[in-house]
Design a protein around this motif. Structure first.
Motif, PDB file in Angstrom:
ATOM      1  N   GLU A 151     -11.585  -3.650  -1.722  1.00 26.65           N
ATOM      2  CA  GLU A 151     -10.461  -3.638  -1.209  1.00 26.65           C
ATOM      3  C   GLU A 151     -10.082  -1.798  -1.516  1.00 26.65           C
ATOM      4  N   VAL A 201       0.877  -1.518  -0.346  1.00 26.11           N
ATOM      5  CA  VAL A 201       0.188  -0.057   0.453  1.00 26.11           C
ATOM      6  C   VAL A 201       0.915   1.302  -0.434  1.00 26.11           C
ATOM      7  N   PRO A 234      -9.436  -1.572   4.439  1.00 26.94           N
ATOM      8  CA  PRO A 234      -7.768  -1.130   3.188  1.00 26.94           C
ATOM      9  C   PRO A 234      -6.929  -3.061   4.234  1.00 26.94           C
ATOM     10  N   ARG A 235      -5.995  -3.068   3.227  1.00 29.86           N
ATOM     11  CA  ARG A 235      -5.349  -4.043   3.380  1.00 29.86           C
ATOM     12  C   ARG A 235      -5.371  -4.687   4.656  1.00 29.86           C
ATOM     13  N   LEU A 288      -7.266  -6.373   6.642  1.00 28.21           N
ATOM     14  CA  LEU A 288      -8.456  -7.690   6.116  1.00 28.21           C
ATOM     15  C   LEU A 288      -8.137  -8.482   7.239  1.00 28.21           C
ATOM     16  N   LEU A 294     -13.428 -11.151  -1.805  1.00 29.43           N
ATOM     17  CA  LEU A 294     -13.119  -9.921  -1.230  1.00 29.43           C
ATOM     18  C   LEU A 294     -12.493  -9.582  -2.416  1.00 29.43           C
ATOM     19  N   HIS A 337      -3.880   1.075  -3.126  1.00 27.05           N
ATOM     20  CA  HIS A 337      -3.852  -0.513  -2.662  1.00 27.05           C
ATOM     21  C   HIS A 337      -2.754  -0.958  -4.091  1.00 27.05           C
ATOM     22  N   SER A 354     -13.283   3.045   5.180  1.00 25.74           N
ATOM     23  CA  SER A 354     -12.559   2.979   3.553  1.00 25.74           C
ATOM     24  C   SER A 354     -11.689   4.739   4.458  1.00 25.74           C
ATOM     25  N   ARG A 365      -1.055 -13.007  -1.042  1.00 23.50           N
ATOM     26  CA  ARG A 365      -2.206 -12.320  -1.191  1.00 23.50           C
ATOM     27  C   ARG A 365      -2.128 -14.073   0.272  1.00 23.50           C
ATOM     28  N   THR A 401     -11.077  -7.488  -5.419  1.00 27.11           N
ATOM     29  CA  THR A 401      -9.827  -6.493  -5.656  1.00 27.11           C
ATOM     30  C   THR A 401      -9.430  -6.541  -6.999  1.00 27.11           C
TER      31      THR A 401
END
Lengths: 301, 317
Positions: A222, A47, A264-265, A268, A199, A54, A301, A62, A201
């Protein structure tokens, strides 16, 4: 060209080491163009520390980011006919496949693995966008069926992480037919009473978004991810007007009721682990490592 | 004035001559011989041309404006048809027709893409390109079919789901995905016929059936040949090559075992004799429904699932 650019610059380049510097030490953020040092980027889970963008990551990354301690077991995927139509455009499909395989070190655009997320049993099916645009052909469809069967066999939640432009054109109708096949896969998980999360992405579009990727019990996206059915250019050509700001972004989809949350990553694993635990009816003294985690803000976010 | 496709020019010329002769003769000269000869030529020409249509020519035939549309099949094959409107969530979508009626006396539920037959109706039906509302209406009707044990018939004819701002905002992807899921959850016989264009996700959303048939010159593809050409060849004009490579004809898909049968069209395509075409489709649907007689709901659902789970793993040998 002045004498300066001609004569001085090469010397400066020589001074800092020139070609000795591997070109993958620095990455440019695609959003703000900030130069990001690779080690720092890894620490920040890819990020951008300047703008929060991202960056795309591989399927393997991942798995490492989501499973506890980065520990997981890769699930073997069934072999399928590699080039079912003997497809050829400006290049042979088999050559494109070989290229993608040697560049990524992976066999296909998807990896399936099982492990634990915050102590919860989970199977993850993660896409590699860099492998032919993460496109879904026979191999990817078969992999999702395997992922679903693995989740059922292990009594684990299934997490699909698409990053895909859609169906793999080079496999023609055999790729379109993967849409119902992936729906069959997740129906098996559903019927086993197990949670199925998606999820979303960057990017998730076309036949992938119009099948398993929109059918999660819980839809997570994301920040900034591009998610939609049709491509922007196709829509622009059809409607011939300016597209709204933020169109087809994760946040736009959340505001239009299409995803549950934008996460946000870094948050997660906590979010996914907590949701699995809640859906599977575990009380918080069930040896849950989740107790200490603060509640996510409504607008993550 | 019938509509002729580019590659039909020799046929158009011959038929023009026949027309001219008939017009000139006003009964005094015996033109029967000459007309007969010309008609023979037309037939030979048609046989030659339609006997070996390229994939790209089939795309054009499949999109022929004179080809029978969903509404033509419904009005001929379905008695007491009652159209149903709306998804109960946002709007009605005339691109995807849904309703109840009787097929050979037996109550059925019907879905289909309607492209329209003239400018006005084409606009009204959005050229057969459905929005999320259409697919949600389809889900509603599939649920009805399930609850009241009505076999489901679908007539597929779309260039694809509508790519628009509103369609995206209201979840085109989700609507298609959920529609596929509804198809797979049906506990009644489901027979689908690709009557013209089977355009990608917008088509398979109502074509995940127990039995899938294609008309002889229909096409079914993951992407339009033009779209594929502009992405892979970076040149939309190479659509002919893309059409060939994508294997989109009924014959190709039969070879790949992705469909259950091909319904023969009259010589020169469905547009030359819509009535005969529609009857042939009716026969095929009737036969297909007969094969499911006596199967219970779970067996029908499993049949569909197992069929799709087994599909799409192999390829051309």
């Amino acid at each position: 060209m002045s004498w300066l650019s001609e004569f001085v610059r090469p010397k400066i380049r020589a001074l800092v080491g020139g070609n000795d510097v591997p070109d993958n030490l620095w990455h440019k953020c695609p959003a703000c163009e900030q130069m990001l040092f690779h080690r720092e980027l890894e620490e920040h889970l890819h990020v951008c520390h300047a703008c929060g963008h991202h960056l795309r990551v591989s399927a393997k990354q991942r798995l490492e980011m989501l499973f506890d301690d980065g520990a997981f077991t890769i699930v073997d995927l069934p072999a399928v006919t590699a080039d079912p139509l003997k497809f050829r455009d400006s290049r042979r499909y088999t050559d494109r496949l070989k290229d993608a395989q040697s560049k990524s070190g992976e066999r296909e655009a998807i990896l399936v693995a099982h492990g634990k997320i915050k102590g919860q049993d989970a199977v993850i099916a993660a896409f590699n966008f860099s492998f032919m645009g993460g496109s879904m052909g026979q191999a990817v469809g078969a992999a999702l069926l395997t992922a679903a069967d693995t989740a059922v066999a292990r009594n684990a939640a299934l997490i699909a992480i698409p990053a895909s432009g859609g169906a793999r054109m080079q496999e023609g109708m055999l790729s379109l037919i993967q849409m119902p096949r992936t729906v069959i896969a997740i129906d098996r998980v559903r019927e086993a009473g197990l949670p199925y999360f998606v999820l979303l992405t960057d990017p998730t579009t076309g036949g992938v978004s119009a099948s398993f990727a929109m059918l999660g019990d819980i839809q997570i996206a994301e920040p900034g991810a591009m998610i939609g059915f049709a491509g922007k250019r196709v829509i622009q050509d059809t409607v011939r007007e300016e597209l709204p700001e933020g169109f087809q972004t994760a946040e736009y989809l959340r505001d239009h009721g299409m995803v549950d949350m934008v996460v946000p990553r870094g948050e997660l694993p906590e979010t996914i682990g907590r949701l699995i635990s809640l859906l599977r009816g575990q009380s918080d003294h069930d040896n849950s490592p989740l107790v200490a985690i603060p509640a996510p803000t409504p607008d993550a976010s | 004035m019938p509509h002729f496709l580019d590659f039909e020019k020799p046929i158009a010329d011959l038929e023009g001559k026949i027309e001219e002769l008939r017009h000139l003769s006003d009964g005094e000269i015996n033109i029967a011989d000459e007309v007969g000869k010309l008609e023979g030529k037309v037939e030979r020409q048609l046989r030659q041309t339609y006997g070996r249509l390229t994939a790209w020519q089939k795309v054009q035939v499949a999109r022929h404006p004179g080809r029978p549309k969903c509404g033509d099949y419904v009005s001929t094959l379905i008695d007491e048809f009652v159209p149903l409107a709306g998804d109960r969530l946002y709007s009605e979508d005339a691109a995807l027709v849904a309703g109840l009626g009787r097929f050979r006396g037996r109550p059925v539920a019907v879905l289909g893409h309607e492209k329209g037959n003239d400018t006005e109706s084409r606009i009204a039906h959005n050229f057969g390109m459905a929005r999320p509302e259409g697919y949600r209406k389809a889900q509603r009707v599939m649920d009805l079919a399930n609850r009241f044990d009505l076999p489901l018939l679908s007539f597929v004819d779309t260039s694809g789901a509508y790519p628009g701002v509103g369609a995206e905002e209201r979840g085109q992807s989700e609507a298609i995905a959920r529609s596929i899921q509804s198809c797979l959850s049906l506990t009644v016989p489901f027979v689908s016929v690709i009557i013209g264009e089977g355009g990608s996700g917008g088509a398979i959303a109502i074509a995940t059936a127990n039995k899938i048939f294609m008309l002889e010159h229909a096409v079914y593809s993951v992407i339009s040949p033009e779209g594929c050409a502009s992405i892979l060849w970076r040149d939309g004009a190479r659509a002919q090559e893309a059409a060939e490579a994508l294997k989109i004809t009924a014959q190709d898909l039969m070879g790949l075992k992705l469909i259950d049968g091909i319904i023969e069209e009259p010589l020169g395509g469905a547009q030359r004799d819509p009535g005969v075409t529609i009857q042939a489709v009716g026969e095929q649907i009737g036969d297909a429904l007969d094969t499911f007689a006596g199967m219970d709901g779970d067996a029908l659902k499993n049949h569909r699932r197992e069929k799709f789970a087994a599909l799409g793993t192999a390829g051309l040998i």
